[in-house]
Structures are given as structure tokens and as C-alpha cells.
Design an enzyme around this catalytic site. Structure first.
Site, PDB file in Angstrom:
ATOM      1  N   SER A  48       0.798  -1.222   0.000  1.00 29.50           N
ATOM      2  CA  SER A  48       0.000   0.000   0.000  1.00 29.50           C
ATOM      3  C   SER A  48       0.833   1.274   0.000  1.00 29.50           C
ATOM      4  O   SER A  48       0.301   2.359  -0.234  1.00 29.50           O
ATOM      5  CB  SER A  48      -0.942   0.011   1.214  1.00 29.50           C
ATOM      6  OG  SER A  48      -0.204  -0.070   2.423  1.00 29.50           O
ATOM      7  N   THR A  69      -2.169  -6.579  -0.929  1.00 29.70           N
ATOM      8  CA  THR A  69      -2.977  -5.938   0.105  1.00 29.70           C
ATOM      9  C   THR A  69      -4.450  -6.114  -0.208  1.00 29.70           C
ATOM     10  O   THR A  69      -4.832  -6.411  -1.339  1.00 29.70           O
ATOM     11  CB  THR A  69      -2.675  -4.425   0.172  1.00 29.70           C
ATOM     12  OG1 THR A  69      -2.942  -3.840  -1.115  1.00 29.70           O
ATOM     13  CG2 THR A  69      -1.225  -4.161   0.553  1.00 29.70           C
ATOM     14  N   ALA A 207      -8.629   0.478  12.168  1.00 23.84           N
ATOM     15  CA  ALA A 207      -7.640  -0.429  11.582  1.00 23.84           C
ATOM     16  C   ALA A 207      -7.929  -0.657  10.105  1.00 23.84           C
ATOM     17  O   ALA A 207      -7.682  -1.733   9.576  1.00 23.84           O
ATOM     18  CB  ALA A 207      -7.626  -1.765  12.326  1.00 23.84           C
ATOM     19  N   ARG A 209      -8.330   2.469   7.109  1.00 16.89           N
ATOM     20  CA  ARG A 209      -7.582   3.517   6.430  1.00 16.89           C
ATOM     21  C   ARG A 209      -7.591   4.771   7.305  1.00 16.89           C
ATOM     22  O   ARG A 209      -8.625   5.162   7.842  1.00 16.89           O
ATOM     23  CB  ARG A 209      -8.185   3.817   5.051  1.00 16.89           C
ATOM     24  CG  ARG A 209      -7.899   2.723   4.014  1.00 16.89           C
ATOM     25  CD  ARG A 209      -6.426   2.693   3.651  1.00 16.89           C
ATOM     26  NE  ARG A 209      -6.101   1.720   2.614  1.00 16.89           N
ATOM     27  CZ  ARG A 209      -5.632   0.495   2.846  1.00 16.89           C
ATOM     28  NH1 ARG A 209      -5.466   0.091   4.095  1.00 16.89           N
ATOM     29  NH2 ARG A 209      -5.332  -0.300   1.840  1.00 16.89           N
ATOM     30  N   GLU A 237       0.438   8.934   6.539  1.00 20.01           N
ATOM     31  CA  GLU A 237       1.508   7.942   6.702  1.00 20.01           C
ATOM     32  C   GLU A 237       2.565   8.116   5.601  1.00 20.01           C
ATOM     33  O   GLU A 237       2.222   8.423   4.459  1.00 20.01           O
ATOM     34  CB  GLU A 237       0.921   6.523   6.628  1.00 20.01           C
ATOM     35  CG  GLU A 237      -0.001   6.148   7.770  1.00 20.01           C
ATOM     36  CD  GLU A 237      -0.550   4.726   7.608  1.00 20.01           C
ATOM     37  OE1 GLU A 237      -0.015   3.958   6.784  1.00 20.01           O
ATOM     38  OE2 GLU A 237      -1.508   4.398   8.320  1.00 20.01           O
ATOM     39  N   HIS A 254       0.425   0.687  11.437  1.00 22.83           N
ATOM     40  CA  HIS A 254      -0.244   0.037  10.307  1.00 22.83           C
ATOM     41  C   HIS A 254       0.210  -1.418  10.177  1.00 22.83           C
ATOM     42  O   HIS A 254       0.608  -1.883   9.101  1.00 22.83           O
ATOM     43  CB  HIS A 254       0.035   0.799   9.008  1.00 22.83           C
ATOM     44  CG  HIS A 254      -0.996   0.562   7.940  1.00 22.83           C
ATOM     45  ND1 HIS A 254      -1.317   1.485   6.987  1.00 22.83           N
ATOM     46  CD2 HIS A 254      -1.793  -0.515   7.670  1.00 22.83           C
ATOM     47  CE1 HIS A 254      -2.234   1.008   6.169  1.00 22.83           C
ATOM     48  NE2 HIS A 254      -2.541  -0.210   6.569  1.00 22.83           N
TER      49      HIS A 254
END
Length: 374
Positions: A48, A69, A207, A209, A237, A254
Site C-alpha cells: 500500500s 494488500t 484499523a 484507512r 503515513e 499500520h
């Protein structure tokens, strides 16, 4: 079958075992992959952290893209399809691991609040691969659950409710994909108004996005006293808001889906998809790659203790918090390093627990996802 030139994110496991038969495999850190790296590449394998779009792929010979993912919001699938580039993802590959994470976090919240995991209600936002698994386990444990997923409700899926009812529950688990436009956008689904309405006696677990929650609004709410909060995903992130990370009860980088099995399952799913694209009748098997079953040294007395013995999020939380005092570059690098160097974590279903003499505890452990032997 011609040999393919494959470039992969270095954090994808078992690359040689799953893709070595298709061609030469090279690896790079996912965030550093650039167009110049793809000028002699047929197949790109990412996670990701790599944005795959026209800026990355235009003018390259890449013909197939795979992401190991569940989510695909980092792929410009419209561009891929418009330019005849085949693509695949790994839906559900780490869903069991994320469900493990959610139950472990709920167990921690219950212990810290002097409650039982089975006390109170749970609201789930998103009924996809992860949300449906969390729901299934909670239902098996006899916990009152409420689920919202407007697109699925529109398709006729029964048993779903509205967002307001879900956000009124004692515990809230966010598992919606990140959707920025269309009829049902999820970016800042929990906006400043909804975040402000959260109660101090609630538990919030994100948990899915990071941008599903307005992180700035959540920081302000927690500074004033807000819900018991666990964040595994963050806006911006690999940069994490330092003050927000200090104010939540659990702050992890993450890694909710970072089980050994989840990672291997993602690789296997991509290898199978690539083989289908090539017309190759060969299917690597997860069973050949997964280590033997894990065992807890002693069977804990309660469900909550068993969950935290199998996975305790406090360790990951301590490690992330240790990184938030550095510069922006240092914090971003540390976030990625924690993910790259993440230790072995086994899914609950691959633990073998000796059944106890208490049939109620045994039923709870099996409902939570463990495998019991007698």
C-alpha cells in the site's frame, strides 16, 4: 512461457518461492520505487505504500501490477485498465490478522476498564473482508453487534443499519475502505462533528484507512478527554501526528494485518493471479510456506488473557511512541522501519491451545478464532 522481469516491494515475503519460476525477481523499498526503476520491468508487485498511477507507469513496459494488500486505493485502476495493464489485489489476505488485532485491542480495553470482552455492544463500519470476520467472531461470542455499510445495504444485504446507530455503540471498529468521491465517500467519515460527539466511555478502534477519521479533530477531542482509542492507521503515513500518538491508548504503525500467514497469503494470491494471466496451470500453496502451529506455553484462565498472550498490542504501541519525538524525516523512516522489521506474529487460528476443563472458556476461545486440541 517467456521469462518475466519482476520488480517487487522488498517487504513482500516468499517472492522467490512464489515468483521465481516466472522470471527474475528484483526488490526495492516500496516507497522508493520510481519510474526509472521500471524501464525494464514487466511485472510490478507492491504494497500500500507505493502509489501506482500514470506518473509511475507511463512510458514503461509494465504489463501486470499486483498489490499484496486488501485495499486498492493506492492503485489508479482506471489508468491501468485504460492502458491495458492487468492488475490484481489480495482481498481478504490479512483479514483474519486484522480481526485478531481488533479482538486483542478490545481485550486490552476491557481489562483496563475492569470489564469483560463480552460486555457491551460493538458497532462495525464496513462489512467487507475484515468487518464481516470481526462481526462473525463477535456474534459467536454472543456480543451485540451493529453494522453499517451503505453500498452493501443498497445491494440488498440484510441486517445492516445506519452510521448513527453504529456510532452510539459502546465500542466502534472502523473497517471501511478509503473512498474519496462517489455516492458513499468515506474520507473523514468521522468528521469533526462526529468525532466531537464520541463519548469518554466509548472505545474507538481504527484499523482500516487513516483518513476515514479526521485525525486533527480526533487529537483535539482526546486532548479534551475522549474515547479510549486505538489507531493502527494514520492520515499522512508514514508521518504520524506526535500529539495524537501520545493521546491514544494504542498507537501502532499500520501492522494490524501483519501476521506471518496474512503476508504469505497475499503473496500466494498474487502468484496465483499472475499464473492465471499467463495461462499457467500452477498454483503455489500457502500450506507449503506457513511454519508449524504456534503454541501458548500455558492456557490463560480467561478469554482476555488468552487474546493478549497470543498478541499484545502494547509492545507495538510502545515502539511507535518512542519514534514520535524526532524530525519529520526521522519519524517517517522509523514508521517504515517498524513495519519492515516487524517480528513474527501468528494468527489465532494457527495457535494450538490445550482445551481447559471449563467448557464455557473453551467455546469462547474457539469463537475468538483459536484452534483447540483435547
Amino acid at each position: 512461457m517467456s521469462s518475466l522481469r519482476i520488480l517487487a516491494d522488498e517487504n513482500i515475503p516468499a517472492l522467490e518461492a512464489c515468483f521465481g519460476g516466472s522470471g527474475e525477481v528484483r526488490t526495492l523499498p516500496g516507497r522508493s520505487i520510481r519510474k526509472a526503476d521500471l524501464l525494464d520491468v514487466d511485472v510490478l508487485l507492491v504494497r500500500s505504500v507505493t502509489r501506482v498511477d500514470a506518473d509511475l507507469l507511463a512510458g514503461t513496459p509494465v504489463r501486470w501490477v499486483g498489490t499484496a494488500t486488501i485495499g486498492t486505493d493506492h492503485l489508479d485502476t482506471h489508468f491501468l485498465e485504460q492502458h491495458g495493464i492487468a492488475w490484481a489485489s489480495a482481498p481478504g489476505c490479512n483479514a483474519e490478522a486484522v480481526a485478531d488485532y481488533v479482538l486483542a485491542v478490545m481485550a486490552l480495553a476491557a481489562i483496563e476498564r475492569g470489564q469483560a470482552l463480552t460486555d457491551g455492544s460493538v458497532g462495525i463500519v464496513g462489512f467487507g473482508n475484515v468487518g464481516s470476520r470481526v462481526h462473525r467472531r463477535l456474534q459467536a461470542l454472543g456480543i451485540e453487534t451493529h453494522v453499517t455499510d451503505p453500498p452493501l445495504a443498497e445491494q440488498g444485504v440484510s441486517g445492516l443499519t445506519g452510521l448513527d446507530e453504529v456510532l452510539a455503540c459502546d465500542r466502534i471498529a472502523l473497517h471501511a475502505p478509503l473512498i474519496r468521491d462517489g455516492r458513499w465517500p468515506t474520507e473523514h467519515l468521522l468528521d469533526a462533528v462526529r468525532v466531537q460527539a464520541l463519548r469518554p466511555d466509548q472505545v474507538l478502534i481504527s484499523a482500516g484507512r487513516g483518513a476515514v477519521v479526521d485525525n486533527a479533530a480526533l487529537r483535539e477531542r482526546l486532548e479534551a478527554g475522549g474515547p479510549w482509542t486505538a489507531l493502527d492507521v494514520w492520515e499522512g503515513e508514514p508521518l504520524v501526528d506526535p500529539q495524537l500518538a501520545r493521546n491514544v491508548r494504542v498507537a501502532t504503525p499500520h501492522i494490524a494485518g501483519y501476521s506471518v500467514e496474512g503476508k504469505l497469503r497475499g503473496t500466494v494470491m498474487l502468484a496465483q493471479a499472475l499464473n492465471r494471466w499467463q495461462g499457467v496451470d500452477s498454483h503455489p500453496a500457502l500450506e507449503a510456506l506457513v511454519p508449524g502451529p504456534a503454541k501458548l506455553e500455558a492456557l490463560p484462565a480467561t478469554l482476555e488473557e488468552a487474546l493478549l498472550a497470543a498478541y499484545d498490542p502494547r509492545r507495538d504501541s510502545r515502539q511507535l511512541r518512542e519514534t514520535v519525538a524526532g524530525s519529520r524525516a526521522e519519524r517517517a523512516s522509523a514508521f517504515d522501519r517498524l513495519r519492515k522489521e516487524y517480528p513474527v506474529r501468528r494468527e489465532f487460528g494457527f495457535h494450538r491451545l490445550q482445551g481447559s476443563g471449563d467448557p464455557v472458556v473453551n467455546r469462547q476461545l474457539e469463537a475468538a478464532g483459536f484452534t483447540l486440541v483435547y
